[in-house]
Design an enzyme around this catalytic site. Structure first.
Site, PDB file in Angstrom:
ATOM      1  CB  CYS A   1      -0.825  -0.002   1.205  1.00 32.09           C
ATOM      2  SG  CYS A   1      -2.379  -1.292   0.971  1.00 32.09           S
TER       3      CYS A   1
HETATM    4  N1  COA Z   1     -19.923  -8.928   8.929  1.00 33.83           N
HETATM    5  C1  COA Z   1     -20.402  -8.979  10.064  1.00 33.83           C
HETATM    6  N2  COA Z   1     -19.575  -8.931  11.105  1.00 33.83           N
HETATM    7  C2  COA Z   1     -18.519  -9.440  10.805  1.00 33.83           C
HETATM    8  C3  COA Z   1     -17.755  -9.134   9.968  1.00 33.83           C
HETATM    9  C4  COA Z   1     -18.665  -9.103   8.677  1.00 33.83           C
HETATM   10  N3  COA Z   1     -18.207  -9.067   7.333  1.00 33.83           N
HETATM   11  N4  COA Z   1     -16.334  -9.391   9.669  1.00 33.83           N
HETATM   12  C5  COA Z   1     -16.207  -9.668  11.205  1.00 33.83           C
HETATM   13  N5  COA Z   1     -17.247  -9.772  11.753  1.00 33.83           N
HETATM   14  C6  COA Z   1     -17.411  -9.709  13.170  1.00 33.83           C
HETATM   15  C7  COA Z   1     -16.487 -10.861  13.781  1.00 33.83           C
HETATM   16  O1  COA Z   1     -16.909 -11.968  13.858  1.00 33.83           O
HETATM   17  C8  COA Z   1     -16.482 -10.164  15.138  1.00 33.83           C
HETATM   18  O2  COA Z   1     -17.449 -10.654  15.799  1.00 33.83           O
HETATM   19  P1  COA Z   1     -17.287 -11.282  17.529  1.00 33.83           P
HETATM   20  O3  COA Z   1     -16.922 -10.079  18.318  1.00 33.83           O
HETATM   21  O4  COA Z   1     -18.729 -11.711  17.908  1.00 33.83           O
HETATM   22  O5  COA Z   1     -16.056 -12.383  17.586  1.00 33.83           O
HETATM   23  C9  COA Z   1     -16.684  -8.842  15.273  1.00 33.83           C
HETATM   24  O6  COA Z   1     -17.486  -8.692  14.086  1.00 33.83           O
HETATM   25  C10 COA Z   1     -15.378  -7.969  15.432  1.00 33.83           C
HETATM   26  O7  COA Z   1     -14.489  -8.590  14.447  1.00 33.83           O
HETATM   27  P2  COA Z   1     -13.124  -8.072  14.330  1.00 33.83           P
HETATM   28  O8  COA Z   1     -12.536  -8.716  13.117  1.00 33.83           O
HETATM   29  O9  COA Z   1     -12.575  -7.963  15.577  1.00 33.83           O
HETATM   30  O10 COA Z   1     -13.364  -6.518  13.574  1.00 33.83           O
HETATM   31  P3  COA Z   1     -12.844  -5.191  13.898  1.00 33.83           P
HETATM   32  O11 COA Z   1     -13.508  -4.378  14.958  1.00 33.83           O
HETATM   33  O12 COA Z   1     -11.322  -5.318  14.342  1.00 33.83           O
HETATM   34  O13 COA Z   1     -12.951  -4.582  12.764  1.00 33.83           O
HETATM   35  C11 COA Z   1     -11.148  -4.171  10.739  1.00 33.83           C
HETATM   36  C12 COA Z   1     -11.908  -5.179  11.272  1.00 33.83           C
HETATM   37  C13 COA Z   1     -10.266  -4.866   9.639  1.00 33.83           C
HETATM   38  C14 COA Z   1     -12.084  -3.264  10.207  1.00 33.83           C
HETATM   39  C15 COA Z   1     -10.229  -3.502  11.798  1.00 33.83           C
HETATM   40  O14 COA Z   1      -9.440  -4.424  12.607  1.00 33.83           O
HETATM   41  C16 COA Z   1      -9.391  -2.510  11.271  1.00 33.83           C
HETATM   42  O15 COA Z   1      -9.586  -1.365  11.031  1.00 33.83           O
HETATM   43  N6  COA Z   1      -8.058  -2.778  10.774  1.00 33.83           N
HETATM   44  C17 COA Z   1      -7.123  -1.941  10.293  1.00 33.83           C
HETATM   45  C18 COA Z   1      -6.368  -2.811   9.301  1.00 33.83           C
HETATM   46  C19 COA Z   1      -6.595  -2.108   7.925  1.00 33.83           C
HETATM   47  O16 COA Z   1      -7.537  -1.453   7.548  1.00 33.83           O
HETATM   48  N7  COA Z   1      -5.730  -2.808   6.886  1.00 33.83           N
HETATM   49  C20 COA Z   1      -5.840  -2.501   5.619  1.00 33.83           C
HETATM   50  C21 COA Z   1      -4.524  -2.400   4.996  1.00 33.83           C
HETATM   51  S1  COA Z   1      -3.422  -1.267   5.638  1.00 33.83           S
END
Ligand code: COA
Length: 381
Positions: A156
């Site tokens: 990226c």
């Molecule tokens: N639809 C519904 N629920 C979902 C889902 C989807 N598509 N994907 C994950 N979930 C659920 C998970 O199962 C989890 O449920 P639980 O709490 O019952 O276990 C919950 O949502 C939270 O999941 P999690 O993976 O911990 O989400 P998060 O709040 O960390 O958000 C990202 C995920 C990727 C958006 C977040 O971690 C983030 O912003 N990371 C930065 C990384 C990034 O942007 N990278 C890109 C490259 S630089």
């Protein structure tokens, strides 16, 4: 030493787009089919049923509402879940070079000079379609540019690394002008069967022309300083490469890694990425600004890598020392999603209006590697 400036930018946006509602419907249909096919194993407790994805989650967790893609039908077909990207013959322009040429023509048109005045082409992107010949050399040939061209991949962060590389070529006098392109078909590297990440990316191409100030006309942007940083992490990976070909099943989309997901396409530990990359990037911006004697609170605009809304807002707050307004911290990922290297350049290209000469802004990228790059710019008269 010659001073390098950013003279022009360009954008190619694919015609097709996919809304969260469409994406979620396709994922849920695929998950229902998978659960039906594995009903006995699910009942026996041997495998876990797939949960549905949700539009509300996607928008809240990422800020993404829609994404542009090169092929919508394959992505939304629950029997397929991967784009149809027809192979082109070796005599045709490759799809990645094609996208890059469209963005480049846009940049060259706003530059107002002939492409023949460009001395080098850099294709800086994450999602390369082949190892060689370089896509940059195809772009060079398609546009009738002399000199040299090469590809580089810093995930990226590729665009800021590309801008610095181009600026260094100009500074040393190697060339007078460089075309730097960022074509990204992220949808070809995204696992649309992975609920955690199926919504993250979109397809696009951007282009930037960097040239020597002593031959430039009015307008454009002085490059006040560039800084690059890398620090190894396993938290964002894409293991696809020639050594892994044998590990791919026939449909090429579902080899299972140790965590139950494929690691031959994009895979990340999103929470770790969030926690580790935000401080790394914020500290880098602040220390680079200090080195340049720039007050970060005085930056008029941030054009950050379009990773995810929460990450971008947090970095914006740490840099500006206040909650940035939408005009100060440009967000385009609601429409484009994460477009890897191209995101900060789309933001810069679409929203660089209203600057008086002397006002400053920051183009910044971050991503896998980890890698991060900062380019402080100042509006020219
Ligand atoms: N639809 C519904 N629920 C979902 C889902 C989807 N598509 N994907 C994950 N979930 C659920 C998970 O199962 C989890 O449920 P639980 O709490 O019952 O276990 C919950 O949502 C939270 O999941 P999690 O993976 O911990 O989400 P998060 O709040 O960390 O958000 C990202 C995920 C990727 C958006 C977040 O971690 C983030 O912003 N990371 C930065 C990384 C990034 O942007 N990278 C890109 C490259 S630089």
């Amino acid at each position: 030493m010659h001073k390098a400036i950013i003279s022009a930018t360009g954008l190619f946006t694919p015609e097709q787009s996919v809304s969260n509602a469409e994406l979620v419907a396709a994922y849920n249909a695929w998950a229902d089919g998978w659960n039906a096919a594995n009903a006995v194993a699910i009942e026996a407790g041997e495998v876990e049923a797939k949960s549905h994805s949700s539009e509300a989650f996607i928008e809240k967790a990422s800020g993404i509402k829609s994404r542009y893609v090169m092929d919508k039908s394959g992505i939304l077909d629950p029997e397929r879940m991967t784009p149809h990207l027809a192979a082109r013959t070796n005599d045709e322009l490759s799809i990645l070079a094609d996208m890059a040429v469209r963005a480049a023509r846009d940049a060259i048109a706003s530059w107002g000079k002939p492409a023949s005045e460009i001395g080098a082409v850099i294709c800086a992107a994450s999602n390369m379609q082949r190892p060689y010949p370089a896509m940059a050399i195809e772009v060079q040939q398609a546009l009738g540019i002399d000199g040299f061209a090469f590809d580089m991949n810093v995930a990226c962060s590729s665009a800021t690394f590309g801008i610095k590389t181009a600026a260094d070529f100009v500074a040393s006098g190697s060339v007078k002008a460089v075309l730097m392109v960022n074509p990204e078909i992220c949808s070809a590297h995204l696992n649309f069967k992975d609920r955690d990440s199926h919504f993250i990316f979109g397809d696009v191409a951007t282009a930037v022309i960097i040239e020597a100030e002593d031959q430039a006309g009015p307008g454009g942007w002085d490059i006040l300083g560039t800084r690059l940083q890398t620090s190894f992490s396993n938290n964002i990976r894409n293991n696809f490469g020639f050594l892994n070909k044998a590990a791919l099943p026939t449909d090429g989309i579902e080899p299972v890694g140790s965590d139950g997901l494929t690691d031959k396409m994009f895979v990340q530990q999103g929470r770790k990425v969030f926690k580790e990359v935000v401080p790394m990037v914020s500290d880098m911006i602040l220390s680079h600004a200090a080195e340049l004697s720039l007050d970060p609170h005085g930056l008029k605009r941030l054009w950050l890598h379009q990773a995810n809304i929460n990450m971008n807002q947090l970095i914006g707050r740490k840099v500006l020392g206040r909650d940035p307004s939408p005009e100060e911290n440009v967000i385009i990922l609601d429409d484009y999603a994460n477009t890897s290297s191209a995101g900060s350049i789309i933001a810069f290209h679409l929203h660089n209006e209203g600057f008086a000469p002397g006002e400053t802004g920051l183009i910044c990228s971050f991503g896998a590697g980890y890698s991060a790059g900062t380019v402080f710019v100042q509006k020219r008269p």
